[in-house]
Enzyme design. Structure first.
Site, PDB file in Angstrom:
ATOM      1  N   HIS A 187      -7.698  -5.205  -1.662  1.00 44.45           N
ATOM      2  CA  HIS A 187      -6.478  -4.556  -1.188  1.00 44.45           C
ATOM      3  C   HIS A 187      -5.818  -5.354  -0.059  1.00 44.45           C
ATOM      4  O   HIS A 187      -4.602  -5.354   0.076  1.00 44.45           O
ATOM      5  CB  HIS A 187      -6.800  -3.136  -0.718  1.00 44.45           C
ATOM      6  CG  HIS A 187      -5.596  -2.319  -0.384  1.00 44.45           C
ATOM      7  ND1 HIS A 187      -4.597  -2.062  -1.295  1.00 44.45           N
ATOM      8  CD2 HIS A 187      -5.208  -1.706   0.773  1.00 44.45           C
ATOM      9  CE1 HIS A 187      -3.661  -1.320  -0.730  1.00 44.45           C
ATOM     10  NE2 HIS A 187      -3.999  -1.102   0.525  1.00 44.45           N
ATOM     11  N   SER A 228       0.828  -1.194   0.000  1.00 42.42           N
ATOM     12  CA  SER A 228       0.000   0.000   0.000  1.00 42.42           C
ATOM     13  C   SER A 228       0.874   1.261   0.000  1.00 42.42           C
ATOM     14  O   SER A 228       1.656   1.469  -0.926  1.00 42.42           O
ATOM     15  CB  SER A 228      -0.952  -0.040   1.200  1.00 42.42           C
ATOM     16  OG  SER A 228      -1.987   0.897   1.064  1.00 42.42           O
ATOM     17  N   ASP A 286      -8.297  -5.324  -6.288  1.00 44.00           N
ATOM     18  CA  ASP A 286      -7.998  -4.163  -5.449  1.00 44.00           C
ATOM     19  C   ASP A 286      -8.765  -2.951  -5.964  1.00 44.00           C
ATOM     20  O   ASP A 286      -8.625  -2.561  -7.121  1.00 44.00           O
ATOM     21  CB  ASP A 286      -6.486  -3.892  -5.459  1.00 44.00           C
ATOM     22  CG  ASP A 286      -6.039  -2.928  -4.377  1.00 44.00           C
ATOM     23  OD1 ASP A 286      -6.857  -2.103  -3.930  1.00 44.00           O
ATOM     24  OD2 ASP A 286      -4.866  -3.001  -3.981  1.00 44.00           O
TER      25      ASP A 286
END
Length: 338
Positions: free
Chosen positions: A313, A129, A284
Protein backbone atom coordinates in the site's frame (compact mmCIF):
# COMPACT_ATOMS: atom_id res chain seq x y z
CA UNK A 1 2.69 28.45 12.12
CA UNK A 2 -0.65 27.92 10.36
CA UNK A 3 -0.09 27.41 6.63
CA UNK A 4 -3.69 26.71 5.65
CA UNK A 5 -7.03 28.50 5.46
CA UNK A 6 -10.54 27.69 6.64
CA UNK A 7 -13.65 27.61 4.48
CA UNK A 8 -16.80 28.26 6.51
CA UNK A 9 -19.51 25.74 5.63
CA UNK A 10 -22.02 26.90 8.22
CA UNK A 11 -24.48 24.26 9.42
CA UNK A 12 -23.64 21.31 7.20
CA UNK A 13 -26.18 18.46 7.02
CA UNK A 14 -24.66 15.00 6.70
CA UNK A 15 -25.94 11.84 5.03
CA UNK A 16 -26.57 10.34 8.47
CA UNK A 17 -29.19 13.01 9.14
CA UNK A 18 -27.15 14.94 11.69
CA UNK A 19 -25.74 18.44 11.34
CA UNK A 20 -22.18 19.67 11.76
CA UNK A 21 -22.77 23.05 13.36
CA UNK A 22 -20.48 25.82 12.19
CA UNK A 23 -18.57 23.29 10.07
CA UNK A 24 -15.18 24.20 8.67
CA UNK A 25 -13.09 22.79 5.85
CA UNK A 26 -9.33 23.35 6.14
CA UNK A 27 -7.52 23.67 2.84
CA UNK A 28 -4.29 24.83 1.25
CA UNK A 29 -3.65 25.92 -2.34
CA UNK A 30 -0.52 25.83 -4.45
CA UNK A 31 0.04 27.82 -7.63
CA UNK A 32 -2.23 30.39 -9.27
CA UNK A 33 -5.73 30.01 -10.66
CA UNK A 34 -5.63 31.16 -14.29
CA UNK A 35 -8.14 33.53 -15.85
CA UNK A 36 -10.04 30.71 -17.53
CA UNK A 37 -10.15 28.78 -14.24
CA UNK A 38 -9.33 25.57 -16.08
CA UNK A 39 -5.96 24.63 -14.54
CA UNK A 40 -7.41 23.14 -11.35
CA UNK A 41 -6.24 19.96 -9.61
CA UNK A 42 -8.00 18.67 -6.50
CA UNK A 43 -5.85 16.42 -4.32
CA UNK A 44 -7.71 15.16 -1.18
CA UNK A 45 -5.95 13.91 1.95
CA UNK A 46 -5.66 10.28 3.09
CA UNK A 47 -6.48 8.37 6.28
CA UNK A 48 -5.19 10.39 9.25
CA UNK A 49 -3.09 12.58 6.91
CA UNK A 50 -3.14 16.36 6.72
CA UNK A 51 -2.38 18.59 3.74
CA UNK A 52 1.35 18.90 4.43
CA UNK A 53 1.60 15.10 4.23
CA UNK A 54 0.40 15.33 0.62
CA UNK A 55 3.06 17.79 -0.46
CA UNK A 56 5.64 15.16 -1.49
CA UNK A 57 3.83 14.81 -4.85
CA UNK A 58 3.85 18.56 -5.59
CA UNK A 59 6.79 20.54 -6.97
CA UNK A 60 8.56 22.18 -9.87
CA UNK A 61 9.02 19.78 -12.77
CA UNK A 62 6.62 17.24 -11.27
CA UNK A 63 3.21 16.41 -12.70
CA UNK A 64 1.58 18.46 -9.94
CA UNK A 65 3.60 21.56 -10.77
CA UNK A 66 2.34 24.76 -9.08
CA UNK A 67 3.93 26.78 -11.90
CA UNK A 68 1.29 25.26 -14.24
CA UNK A 69 -1.64 24.27 -12.07
CA UNK A 70 -3.79 25.56 -9.24
CA UNK A 71 -3.69 22.68 -6.77
CA UNK A 72 -6.21 22.49 -3.94
CA UNK A 73 -5.68 20.12 -1.01
CA UNK A 74 -8.84 19.89 1.09
CA UNK A 75 -8.46 18.23 4.50
CA UNK A 76 -10.91 15.46 5.35
CA UNK A 77 -13.43 15.86 8.13
CA UNK A 78 -11.97 14.12 11.16
CA UNK A 79 -8.29 14.79 10.44
CA UNK A 80 -7.91 17.35 13.22
CA UNK A 81 -7.81 20.45 10.99
CA UNK A 82 -11.21 20.38 9.32
CA UNK A 83 -14.17 19.87 11.68
CA UNK A 84 -13.30 16.80 13.77
CA UNK A 85 -14.09 15.05 17.06
CA UNK A 86 -11.05 16.74 18.60
CA UNK A 87 -12.09 20.31 17.77
CA UNK A 88 -15.90 20.17 17.97
CA UNK A 89 -17.61 21.57 21.09
CA UNK A 90 -20.11 19.57 23.16
CA UNK A 91 -22.50 17.91 22.69
CA UNK A 92 -21.00 16.59 19.44
CA UNK A 93 -17.42 16.29 20.68
CA UNK A 94 -15.29 13.14 21.00
CA UNK A 95 -17.14 9.84 20.51
CA UNK A 96 -20.44 11.72 19.98
CA UNK A 97 -19.16 13.18 16.72
CA UNK A 98 -21.57 12.17 13.91
CA UNK A 99 -20.70 9.64 11.22
CA UNK A 100 -19.28 11.32 8.13
CA UNK A 101 -19.12 9.68 4.70
CA UNK A 102 -16.78 10.26 1.77
CA UNK A 103 -19.88 11.63 0.00
CA UNK A 104 -20.18 14.26 2.74
CA UNK A 105 -16.51 15.16 2.37
CA UNK A 106 -16.69 15.61 -1.39
CA UNK A 107 -19.93 17.56 -1.17
CA UNK A 108 -18.16 19.99 1.19
CA UNK A 109 -15.12 20.14 -1.09
CA UNK A 110 -17.37 20.94 -4.04
CA UNK A 111 -18.79 23.89 -2.11
CA UNK A 112 -15.25 25.13 -1.49
CA UNK A 113 -14.26 24.80 -5.15
CA UNK A 114 -17.39 26.37 -6.61
CA UNK A 115 -18.44 28.96 -4.01
CA UNK A 116 -15.05 30.29 -2.95
CA UNK A 117 -13.15 30.06 -6.23
CA UNK A 118 -15.96 30.03 -8.82
CA UNK A 119 -14.47 26.97 -10.53
CA UNK A 120 -16.67 25.07 -13.00
CA UNK A 121 -14.16 22.62 -14.50
CA UNK A 122 -11.59 20.42 -12.75
CA UNK A 123 -8.70 19.22 -14.88
CA UNK A 124 -7.74 16.37 -12.54
CA UNK A 125 -8.66 14.81 -9.22
CA UNK A 126 -6.11 12.45 -7.71
CA UNK A 127 -5.40 10.92 -4.32
CA UNK A 128 -3.86 8.05 -2.40
CA UNK A 129 -5.80 5.51 -0.33
CA UNK A 130 -8.80 7.35 1.17
CA UNK A 131 -7.80 10.20 -1.12
CA UNK A 132 -8.48 7.70 -3.91
CA UNK A 133 -11.91 6.95 -2.44
CA UNK A 134 -12.69 10.66 -2.59
CA UNK A 135 -11.31 10.79 -6.15
CA UNK A 136 -13.84 8.18 -7.27
CA UNK A 137 -16.58 10.14 -5.50
CA UNK A 138 -15.64 13.33 -7.37
CA UNK A 139 -15.91 11.47 -10.68
CA UNK A 140 -19.29 9.91 -9.85
CA UNK A 141 -20.89 12.89 -8.09
CA UNK A 142 -19.78 15.55 -10.59
CA UNK A 143 -19.23 13.71 -13.89
CA UNK A 144 -19.60 16.80 -16.09
CA UNK A 145 -17.18 18.84 -14.01
CA UNK A 146 -14.27 16.41 -13.57
CA UNK A 147 -12.24 15.73 -16.73
CA UNK A 148 -9.61 13.29 -15.41
CA UNK A 149 -9.10 11.12 -12.34
CA UNK A 150 -6.17 9.06 -11.11
CA UNK A 151 -6.91 7.25 -7.84
CA UNK A 152 -3.85 5.37 -6.63
CA UNK A 153 -3.99 2.52 -4.11
CA UNK A 154 -7.65 3.14 -3.41
CA UNK A 155 -11.06 1.86 -4.42
CA UNK A 156 -14.62 3.02 -5.10
CA UNK A 157 -16.03 0.87 -2.31
CA UNK A 158 -14.51 -0.62 0.82
CA UNK A 159 -14.26 -4.38 0.34
CA UNK A 160 -15.34 -6.83 3.03
CA UNK A 161 -11.74 -7.94 3.54
CA UNK A 162 -10.64 -4.33 3.96
CA UNK A 163 -13.47 -3.79 6.44
CA UNK A 164 -12.27 -6.76 8.50
CA UNK A 165 -8.68 -5.47 8.63
CA UNK A 166 -9.95 -2.14 9.97
CA UNK A 167 -12.00 -3.94 12.64
CA UNK A 168 -8.74 -5.44 13.95
CA UNK A 169 -6.98 -2.09 14.12
CA UNK A 170 -10.01 -0.50 15.80
CA UNK A 171 -10.23 -3.29 18.40
CA UNK A 172 -6.54 -2.87 19.27
CA UNK A 173 -7.04 0.84 19.92
CA UNK A 174 -10.25 0.46 21.92
CA UNK A 175 -8.79 -2.32 24.11
CA UNK A 176 -6.64 0.25 25.93
CA UNK A 177 -8.40 0.92 29.27
CA UNK A 178 -7.35 4.57 28.95
CA UNK A 179 -9.56 4.84 25.85
CA UNK A 180 -12.60 4.80 28.18
CA UNK A 181 -15.19 4.50 25.40
CA UNK A 182 -13.81 7.64 23.79
CA UNK A 183 -14.00 9.85 26.89
CA UNK A 184 -10.27 9.63 27.63
CA UNK A 185 -8.63 12.27 29.83
CA UNK A 186 -5.17 11.48 28.46
CA UNK A 187 -4.32 9.98 25.04
CA UNK A 188 -4.67 6.17 25.03
CA UNK A 189 -1.06 5.77 23.90
CA UNK A 190 -0.88 2.00 24.41
CA UNK A 191 -3.89 1.55 22.15
CA UNK A 192 -2.52 3.99 19.59
CA UNK A 193 0.81 2.13 19.49
CA UNK A 194 -1.04 -1.19 19.16
CA UNK A 195 -3.05 0.34 16.31
CA UNK A 196 0.24 1.14 14.53
CA UNK A 197 1.53 -2.41 14.99
CA UNK A 198 -1.62 -3.89 13.49
CA UNK A 199 -1.22 -1.50 10.57
CA UNK A 200 2.41 -2.61 10.11
CA UNK A 201 1.43 -6.07 8.93
CA UNK A 202 -0.90 -4.68 6.28
CA UNK A 203 0.66 -1.48 4.97
CA UNK A 204 3.65 -3.23 3.42
CA UNK A 205 3.93 -6.57 1.67
CA UNK A 206 5.45 -9.85 2.76
CA UNK A 207 8.25 -9.33 0.23
CA UNK A 208 9.08 -5.90 1.64
CA UNK A 209 9.77 -7.42 5.04
CA UNK A 210 11.80 -10.21 3.45
CA UNK A 211 14.08 -7.61 1.81
CA UNK A 212 15.36 -6.17 5.08
CA UNK A 213 17.66 -3.68 3.38
CA UNK A 214 14.75 -1.34 2.67
CA UNK A 215 14.16 -0.83 6.38
CA UNK A 216 17.80 0.14 6.82
CA UNK A 217 17.67 2.47 3.82
CA UNK A 218 14.79 4.26 5.57
CA UNK A 219 17.04 4.82 8.57
CA UNK A 220 15.95 1.99 10.86
CA UNK A 221 18.56 -0.38 12.30
CA UNK A 222 16.25 -3.35 12.91
CA UNK A 223 12.71 -4.61 12.49
CA UNK A 224 11.80 -3.55 16.03
CA UNK A 225 13.32 -0.12 15.40
CA UNK A 226 11.08 0.15 12.33
CA UNK A 227 7.93 -1.02 14.16
CA UNK A 228 8.41 1.57 16.89
CA UNK A 229 9.91 4.43 14.91
CA UNK A 230 7.80 4.24 11.74
CA UNK A 231 4.54 2.49 12.57
CA UNK A 232 3.99 3.46 16.20
CA UNK A 233 5.36 6.87 15.30
CA UNK A 234 2.79 7.27 12.54
CA UNK A 235 -0.17 7.01 14.91
CA UNK A 236 0.67 7.59 18.57
CA UNK A 237 0.48 11.38 18.25
CA UNK A 238 -2.89 11.29 16.46
CA UNK A 239 -6.16 11.76 18.29
CA UNK A 240 -7.92 8.43 18.88
CA UNK A 241 -11.46 9.71 18.23
CA UNK A 242 -10.27 11.38 15.03
CA UNK A 243 -8.78 8.07 13.86
CA UNK A 244 -12.01 6.22 14.63
CA UNK A 245 -14.10 8.87 12.89
CA UNK A 246 -12.09 8.51 9.68
CA UNK A 247 -11.99 4.73 10.07
CA UNK A 248 -15.79 4.70 9.96
CA UNK A 249 -15.67 6.88 6.85
CA UNK A 250 -13.27 4.38 5.26
CA UNK A 251 -15.30 1.30 6.20
CA UNK A 252 -18.46 2.84 4.78
CA UNK A 253 -16.86 4.16 1.61
CA UNK A 254 -19.11 3.48 -1.39
CA UNK A 255 -19.61 5.81 -4.34
CA UNK A 256 -23.08 4.35 -4.96
CA UNK A 257 -24.44 4.75 -1.42
CA UNK A 258 -26.41 7.95 -2.04
CA UNK A 259 -29.62 9.23 -3.60
CA UNK A 260 -27.93 9.50 -7.02
CA UNK A 261 -27.23 5.79 -7.45
CA UNK A 262 -29.25 3.99 -4.78
CA UNK A 263 -26.53 1.45 -3.99
CA UNK A 264 -26.02 0.40 -7.62
CA UNK A 265 -22.20 0.33 -7.82
CA UNK A 266 -21.93 -0.57 -11.54
CA UNK A 267 -24.28 2.32 -12.32
CA UNK A 268 -22.17 4.75 -10.28
CA UNK A 269 -18.94 3.58 -11.93
CA UNK A 270 -20.55 3.75 -15.36
CA UNK A 271 -21.54 7.37 -14.74
CA UNK A 272 -17.92 8.48 -14.38
CA UNK A 273 -17.16 10.31 -17.63
CA UNK A 274 -13.63 11.36 -16.68
CA UNK A 275 -10.67 9.86 -18.45
CA UNK A 276 -9.24 7.62 -15.76
CA UNK A 277 -6.09 5.74 -14.91
CA UNK A 278 -6.59 3.40 -11.96
CA UNK A 279 -3.23 2.66 -10.31
CA UNK A 280 -3.23 -0.10 -7.70
CA UNK A 281 -0.02 -1.59 -6.36
CA UNK A 282 0.59 -5.24 -7.26
CA UNK A 283 1.16 -6.21 -3.60
CA UNK A 284 -1.35 -3.92 -1.86
CA UNK A 285 -3.08 -5.89 0.90
CA UNK A 286 -5.79 -3.23 1.40
CA UNK A 287 -6.75 -2.58 -2.22
CA UNK A 288 -5.64 -5.50 -4.42
CA UNK A 289 -5.54 -4.91 -8.19
CA UNK A 290 -8.52 -7.22 -8.65
CA UNK A 291 -10.80 -4.62 -7.03
CA UNK A 292 -9.71 -1.93 -9.47
CA UNK A 293 -9.92 -4.36 -12.39
CA UNK A 294 -13.59 -4.97 -11.61
CA UNK A 295 -14.18 -1.22 -11.30
CA UNK A 296 -12.44 -0.45 -14.61
CA UNK A 297 -14.74 -2.93 -16.33
CA UNK A 298 -17.73 -0.72 -15.50
CA UNK A 299 -16.10 2.63 -16.32
CA UNK A 300 -16.35 3.93 -19.90
CA UNK A 301 -12.97 5.72 -20.03
CA UNK A 302 -10.79 3.85 -17.55
CA UNK A 303 -7.43 2.13 -17.90
CA UNK A 304 -6.05 -0.22 -15.26
CA UNK A 305 -2.33 0.33 -14.76
CA UNK A 306 -0.80 -1.79 -11.99
CA UNK A 307 2.39 -0.57 -10.29
CA UNK A 308 4.71 -3.60 -10.05
CA UNK A 309 6.17 -3.22 -6.58
CA UNK A 310 6.77 -4.96 -3.27
CA UNK A 311 6.04 -1.77 -1.31
CA UNK A 312 2.39 -2.78 -0.93
CA UNK A 313 0.00 0.00 0.00
CA UNK A 314 2.84 2.38 0.73
CA UNK A 315 3.97 2.39 -2.89
CA UNK A 316 1.87 5.54 -2.93
CA UNK A 317 2.59 6.62 0.61
CA UNK A 318 4.04 9.95 1.67
CA UNK A 319 7.27 9.78 -0.30
CA UNK A 320 8.33 6.32 0.87
CA UNK A 321 9.16 4.52 -2.40
CA UNK A 322 11.12 6.69 -4.89
CA UNK A 323 10.92 4.23 -7.81
CA UNK A 324 7.15 3.87 -7.51
CA UNK A 325 6.73 7.63 -7.18
CA UNK A 326 8.48 8.05 -10.56
CA UNK A 327 5.98 5.65 -12.15
CA UNK A 328 3.06 7.51 -10.56
CA UNK A 329 4.39 10.92 -11.56
CA UNK A 330 4.88 9.79 -15.17
CA UNK A 331 1.29 8.51 -15.31
CA UNK A 332 -0.01 11.80 -13.92
CA UNK A 333 1.95 13.75 -16.54
CA UNK A 334 0.60 11.53 -19.29
CA UNK A 335 -2.99 11.88 -18.10
CA UNK A 336 -2.72 15.66 -17.73
CA UNK A 337 -1.28 15.95 -21.24
CA UNK A 338 -4.03 13.82 -22.78
Amino acid sequence: MVDYKMFELGDFVLQCGKTLRDAKLAYKTYGTLNDAKDNVIVYPTWYSGQHYENEWLIGEGKALDPAKYFIIIPNMFGNGLSTSPSNTPAPWNGPRFPNVTAYDNVKAQHKLVTELFGIETIKLVTGWSMGGLQTYHWGAMYPDMVKRILPFQGSAKCSRHNYVFLEGAKAALQADAAYDYGWYKEPPTRGLRAFGRVYAGWGLSQTFYRVEGDIKHMGYASLEDFLVGFWEGLFYTRDANNLLCMLWTWQNGDISNNEMYGGDLPKALGAIKAKAILMPASTDLYFPPEDNEIEAGHMPNAELRVIDTYWGHFAGGPGTSPDDIEVLDAALKELLAS
